[in-house]
Design an enzyme around this catalytic site. Structure first.
Site, short mmCIF file in Angstrom:
data_model
loop_
_atom_site.label_atom_id
_atom_site.label_comp_id
_atom_site.label_asym_id
_atom_site.label_seq_id
_atom_site.Cartn_x
_atom_site.Cartn_y
_atom_site.Cartn_z
N GLY A 1 4.67 -6.38 3.59
CA GLY A 1 4.58 -6.26 5.05
C GLY A 1 3.14 -6.19 5.53
O GLY A 1 2.84 -6.56 6.67
N GLU B 1 2.10 -9.68 5.81
CA GLU B 1 2.82 -10.23 6.97
C GLU B 1 2.17 -9.77 8.28
O GLU B 1 2.04 -10.54 9.23
CB GLU B 1 4.29 -9.83 6.89
CG GLU B 1 4.99 -10.49 5.71
CD GLU B 1 6.37 -9.93 5.43
OE1 GLU B 1 6.52 -8.69 5.34
OE2 GLU B 1 7.32 -10.72 5.30
N ALA C 1 5.57 -2.60 3.35
CA ALA C 1 6.44 -1.66 4.05
C ALA C 1 6.61 -0.45 3.13
O ALA C 1 6.39 -0.54 1.93
CB ALA C 1 7.78 -2.31 4.33
N GLU D 1 7.59 -8.60 -2.94
CA GLU D 1 8.91 -8.02 -2.67
C GLU D 1 9.91 -8.33 -3.76
O GLU D 1 10.84 -7.56 -4.04
CB GLU D 1 9.45 -8.53 -1.32
CG GLU D 1 8.78 -7.95 -0.09
CD GLU D 1 7.56 -8.72 0.38
OE1 GLU D 1 6.99 -9.51 -0.42
OE2 GLU D 1 7.16 -8.52 1.55
N1 CO8 Z 1 5.30 2.18 0.04
C1 CO8 Z 1 5.20 3.52 -0.15
N2 CO8 Z 1 4.23 4.10 -0.85
C2 CO8 Z 1 3.31 3.30 -1.42
C3 CO8 Z 1 3.33 1.91 -1.27
C4 CO8 Z 1 4.38 1.34 -0.48
N3 CO8 Z 1 4.47 0.03 -0.25
N4 CO8 Z 1 2.30 1.38 -1.96
C5 CO8 Z 1 1.64 2.41 -2.51
N5 CO8 Z 1 2.24 3.57 -2.18
C6 CO8 Z 1 1.86 4.92 -2.59
C7 CO8 Z 1 2.18 5.15 -4.07
O1 CO8 Z 1 3.51 5.49 -4.24
C8 CO8 Z 1 1.22 6.28 -4.38
O2 CO8 Z 1 1.75 7.47 -3.89
P1 CO8 Z 1 1.83 8.79 -4.86
O3 CO8 Z 1 0.40 9.13 -5.15
O4 CO8 Z 1 2.53 9.81 -4.01
O5 CO8 Z 1 2.56 8.37 -6.09
C9 CO8 Z 1 -0.01 5.95 -3.53
O6 CO8 Z 1 0.46 5.06 -2.50
C10 CO8 Z 1 -1.09 5.23 -4.31
O7 CO8 Z 1 -0.51 4.10 -4.94
P2 CO8 Z 1 -0.63 3.81 -6.51
O8 CO8 Z 1 -0.80 5.07 -7.30
O9 CO8 Z 1 0.53 2.93 -6.89
O10 CO8 Z 1 -2.00 2.98 -6.53
P3 CO8 Z 1 -2.45 1.90 -7.58
O11 CO8 Z 1 -3.87 1.62 -7.29
O12 CO8 Z 1 -2.08 2.30 -8.98
O13 CO8 Z 1 -1.55 0.59 -7.26
C11 CO8 Z 1 -0.55 -1.06 -5.80
C12 CO8 Z 1 -1.72 -0.07 -6.04
C13 CO8 Z 1 -0.62 -2.19 -6.83
C14 CO8 Z 1 -0.73 -1.62 -4.39
C15 CO8 Z 1 0.80 -0.31 -5.93
O14 CO8 Z 1 0.75 0.87 -5.14
C16 CO8 Z 1 1.98 -1.12 -5.48
O15 CO8 Z 1 2.45 -1.98 -6.21
N6 CO8 Z 1 2.52 -0.81 -4.26
C17 CO8 Z 1 3.72 -1.46 -3.73
C18 CO8 Z 1 3.43 -2.86 -3.27
C19 CO8 Z 1 4.68 -3.53 -2.76
O16 CO8 Z 1 5.66 -3.70 -3.48
N7 CO8 Z 1 4.69 -3.95 -1.48
C20 CO8 Z 1 5.82 -4.59 -0.85
C21 CO8 Z 1 6.72 -3.57 -0.24
S1 CO8 Z 1 8.22 -4.27 0.46
C22 CO8 Z 1 7.74 -4.95 1.92
O17 CO8 Z 1 6.60 -4.91 2.31
C23 CO8 Z 1 8.81 -5.62 2.73
C24 CO8 Z 1 8.28 -5.93 4.12
C25 CO8 Z 1 9.39 -6.42 5.01
C26 CO8 Z 1 9.93 -5.33 5.93
C27 CO8 Z 1 10.80 -5.91 6.98
C28 CO8 Z 1 11.77 -4.86 7.58
C29 CO8 Z 1 12.74 -5.47 8.54
#
Ligand code: CO8
Length: 258
Positions: free
Chosen positions: A109, A112, A65, A132
């Site tokens: 997400g 999921e 998400a 998460e």
């Molecule tokens: N949300 C928003 N932006 C994101 C996300 C995300 N989940 N993942 C990556 N991005 C963005 C980064 O911020 C970055 O943007 P910017 O260039 O502007 O800084 C761009 O995408 C590229 O990402 P990275 O530079 O971080 O790329 P890397 O190759 O270094 O890393 C990763 C890749 C490991 C995937 C890393 O981006 C990461 O850890 N992302 C987050 C993963 C995460 O924590 N996911 C879980 C999110 S919470 C969730 O999903 C809850 C779901 C339930 C919802 C239910 C609602 C009712």
């Protein structure tokens, strides 16, 4: 209909939905989930579509998400708005078979969402995870529930407690994905698989989907009864008559969904 966060296409009875927020590794925001629900509703209504593929990019199916959207929100906003639930219902209510074709990150997400599809074909680059806990939250779209049903308590608990990623080989061993293919072959393989499903009777494919999904929701006794009722009901279809006639006449069946 044109979408901002998706690229949508229909070819040879197969609908393709590509998540398209490359700037955020396809992070799921409300707009994307809303558009996904709309795209699936269109595919559900279209007689041209008999199977659907949901995919992302080479780098990410979806990295979760959208954390930037969620960061400023508090309990009251999340609880009262809860805009994700109706959208996920729209995905779950699609009665046509949906394949998730996953390459790269499939996290939170995103994982999921992939698990809401009917089955997952993974590229050898796929990485699955429920990270998460690193953000101080837990999965909120079924991660603790579907992952546990699919891979068992021990692995689901470890994944959700540590946030570690599972590679494609481990995901296949654990039963999370149906098959792993080389990344370069992912879309060809997914299209071929969807194409095979599209050749079957759409009526029967719906019955399969309902019956297999029922196994998650009910007891074995009730599930077996549900299966038997659908099995009997299909004997009233033209497609059953066509399938069996084609077998006897040693030719390919021409199913019409009746
Ligand atoms: N949300 C928003 N932006 C994101 C996300 C995300 N989940 N993942 C990556 N991005 C963005 C980064 O911020 C970055 O943007 P910017 O260039 O502007 O800084 C761009 O995408 C590229 O990402 P990275 O530079 O971080 O790329 P890397 O190759 O270094 O890393 C990763 C890749 C490991 C995937 C890393 O981006 C990461 O850890 N992302 C987050 C993963 C995460 O924590 N996911 C879980 C999110 S919470 C969730 O999903 C809850 C779901 C339930 C919802 C239910 C609602 C009712």
């Amino acid at each position: 209909m044109a979408f901002e966060t998706l690229i949508v296409d229909v070819e040879d009875h197969v609908g393709l939905i590509r998540l398209n927020r490359p700037e955020a590794l396809n992070a799921l925001n409300f707009q994307l989930l809303e558009e996904l629900g709309e795209a699936l509703a269109e595919m559900e209504a279209s007689p041209r579509v008999r199977a659907v593929i949901v995919t992302g990019s080479e780098k990410a199916f979806a990295a979760g998400a959208d954390v930037k959207d969620m960061a400023p929100k508090g309990f009251v906003e999340m609880f009262t708005e809860d805009r994700f639930t109706p959208e996920t219902e729209a995905i779950l209510s699609c009665r046509k078979p949906i394949i998730a074709a996953v390459a790269g990150y499939c996290l939170g997400g995103g994982c999921e969402l992939a698990m809401m599809c009917d089955f997952i074909i993974a590229a050898d680059t796929a990485k699955f995870g429920q990270p998460e806990i690193n953000l101080g939250i837990i999965p909120g779209m079924g991660g603790t529930q579907r992952l546990t049903r699919v891979v068992g308590k021990s692995k689901a608990m470890e994944m959700c407690l540590t946030g570690r990623f599972m590679d494609a080989a481990e995901a296949e061993r654990a039963g999370l994905v149906s098959r792993v293919v080389p990344a370069r072959d992912l879309m060809r393989d997914a299209r071929e698989t969807a194409g095979k499903i599209a050749e079957k009777s759409p009526l029967t494919a719906r019955a399969v989907k309902e019956a297999v999904n029922r196994s998650y929701e009910t007891t074995l006794r009730e599930g077996l009864l549900f299966e038997r009722r659908l099995f009997h009901a299909l004997f009233a279809s033209e497609d059953k008559a066509e399938g069996m006639a084609a077998f006897a006449e040693k030719r390919s069946p021409q199913f019409r969904g009746r």
